[in-house]
Design a protein around this motif. Structure first.
Motif, PDB file in Angstrom:
ATOM      1  N   UNK A  97       0.867  -1.176   0.000  1.00 51.37           N
ATOM      2  CA  UNK A  97       0.000   0.000   0.000  1.00 51.37           C
ATOM      3  C   UNK A  97       0.905   1.227   0.000  1.00 51.37           C
ATOM      4  N   UNK A  98       0.624   2.160  -0.857  1.00 50.69           N
ATOM      5  CA  UNK A  98       1.449   3.353  -0.915  1.00 50.69           C
ATOM      6  C   UNK A  98       1.187   4.269   0.259  1.00 50.69           C
ATOM      7  N   UNK A  99      -0.064   4.542   0.547  1.00 51.84           N
ATOM      8  CA  UNK A  99      -0.404   5.489   1.593  1.00 51.84           C
ATOM      9  C   UNK A  99      -1.302   4.907   2.680  1.00 51.84           C
ATOM     10  N   UNK A 100      -2.256   4.134   2.338  1.00 54.15           N
ATOM     11  CA  UNK A 100      -3.200   3.634   3.328  1.00 54.15           C
ATOM     12  C   UNK A 100      -4.294   4.647   3.601  1.00 54.15           C
ATOM     13  N   UNK A 101      -4.921   5.120   2.535  1.00 56.12           N
ATOM     14  CA  UNK A 101      -5.976   6.121   2.657  1.00 56.12           C
ATOM     15  C   UNK A 101      -7.116   5.641   3.546  1.00 56.12           C
ATOM     16  N   UNK A 102      -7.449   4.362   3.484  1.00 55.83           N
ATOM     17  CA  UNK A 102      -8.532   3.849   4.331  1.00 55.83           C
ATOM     18  C   UNK A 102      -8.177   3.985   5.809  1.00 55.83           C
ATOM     19  N   UNK A 124       0.671   6.607   8.920  1.00 54.92           N
ATOM     20  CA  UNK A 124      -0.537   7.346   9.292  1.00 54.92           C
ATOM     21  C   UNK A 124      -0.952   7.149  10.749  1.00 54.92           C
ATOM     22  N   UNK A 125      -0.339   6.203  11.431  1.00 48.95           N
ATOM     23  CA  UNK A 125      -0.745   5.956  12.815  1.00 48.95           C
ATOM     24  C   UNK A 125       0.451   6.015  13.755  1.00 48.95           C
ATOM     25  N   UNK A 160      -7.633  13.891  15.403  1.00 46.51           N
ATOM     26  CA  UNK A 160      -6.533  14.855  15.275  1.00 46.51           C
ATOM     27  C   UNK A 160      -5.395  14.290  14.439  1.00 46.51           C
ATOM     28  N   UNK A 161      -5.131  13.016  14.598  1.00 44.14           N
ATOM     29  CA  UNK A 161      -4.073  12.375  13.808  1.00 44.14           C
ATOM     30  C   UNK A 161      -4.417  12.425  12.317  1.00 44.14           C
TER      31      UNK A 161
END
Length: 187
Positions: A97-102, A124-125, A160-161
């Protein structure tokens, strides 16, 4: 703007009261997106956990155990936000996965994330809104899911994240970077 905590009656509609809800999103049955791990999860999670997979077509539906609530893809982003909000945890066992938009969409709805350490998903986390599990480690994936459900992440922190990925803020950063590089300061 669309992905935010969104109330619904989905728990009632699908008779999910008194269950921990684990949500996964796929586009059909894709190996590289972790489909096989959802099947393994379904066979190994305790009885009070319910796995819901969105995005499964009729042809792939039969590949999942009967205890998985398999639903077709939704083109309604408000409904998708309702599913993210309803879930106790969003699980993304992707292998690439490039970004993990979900992941970011789930966070924006106040839901913590469990994902594999692959591609851009871990970015992202952090420890306050999710767990990153090494690829292919089903045992640790299950432990992380159970932990996330029984000790939920702070939904306000998750939101917020997600705001770190606000497109208007990021566009401005890209423009600044572009202008900086165009002025000969590209090192």
């Amino acid at each position: 703007e669309v992905f935010k905590p969104t109330k619904s009656d989905l728990r009632t509609k699908y008779q999910l009261k008194n269950k921990y809800i684990i949500l996964g999103v796929l586009n059909g049955f894709q190996k590289n997106k972790g489909s096989k791990y959802f099947i393994e999860l379904a066979n190994n999670l305790p009885e009070d956990f319910k796995l819901i997979i969105l995005g499964i077509n009729k042809a792939s539906e039969r590949l999942f155990p009967e205890n998985v609530l398999v639903l077709p893809r939704t083109n309604n982003t408000t409904e998708l936000a309702q599913f993210y909000t309803m879930a106790d945890v969003f699980v993304n066992p992707t292998l690439q996965e490039t970004q993990g938009l979900t992941n970011i969409e789930a966070l924006a709805c106040g839901t913590g994330v469990v994902t594999f350490n692959s591609g851009g998903c871990p970015e992202s986390i952090d420890k306050n809104c999710g767990y990153v599990v090494e690829r292919d480690d089903l045992s640790e994936l299950i432990k992380a899911i159970i932990s996330a459900c029984k000790t939920p992440f702070d939904s306000n922190y998750c939101i917020q994240r997600a705001k770190l990925y606000d497109k208007s803020k990021l566009y401005n950063e890209y423009i600044k970077l572009y202008e900086f590089s165009m002025n000969g300061n590209n090192h």
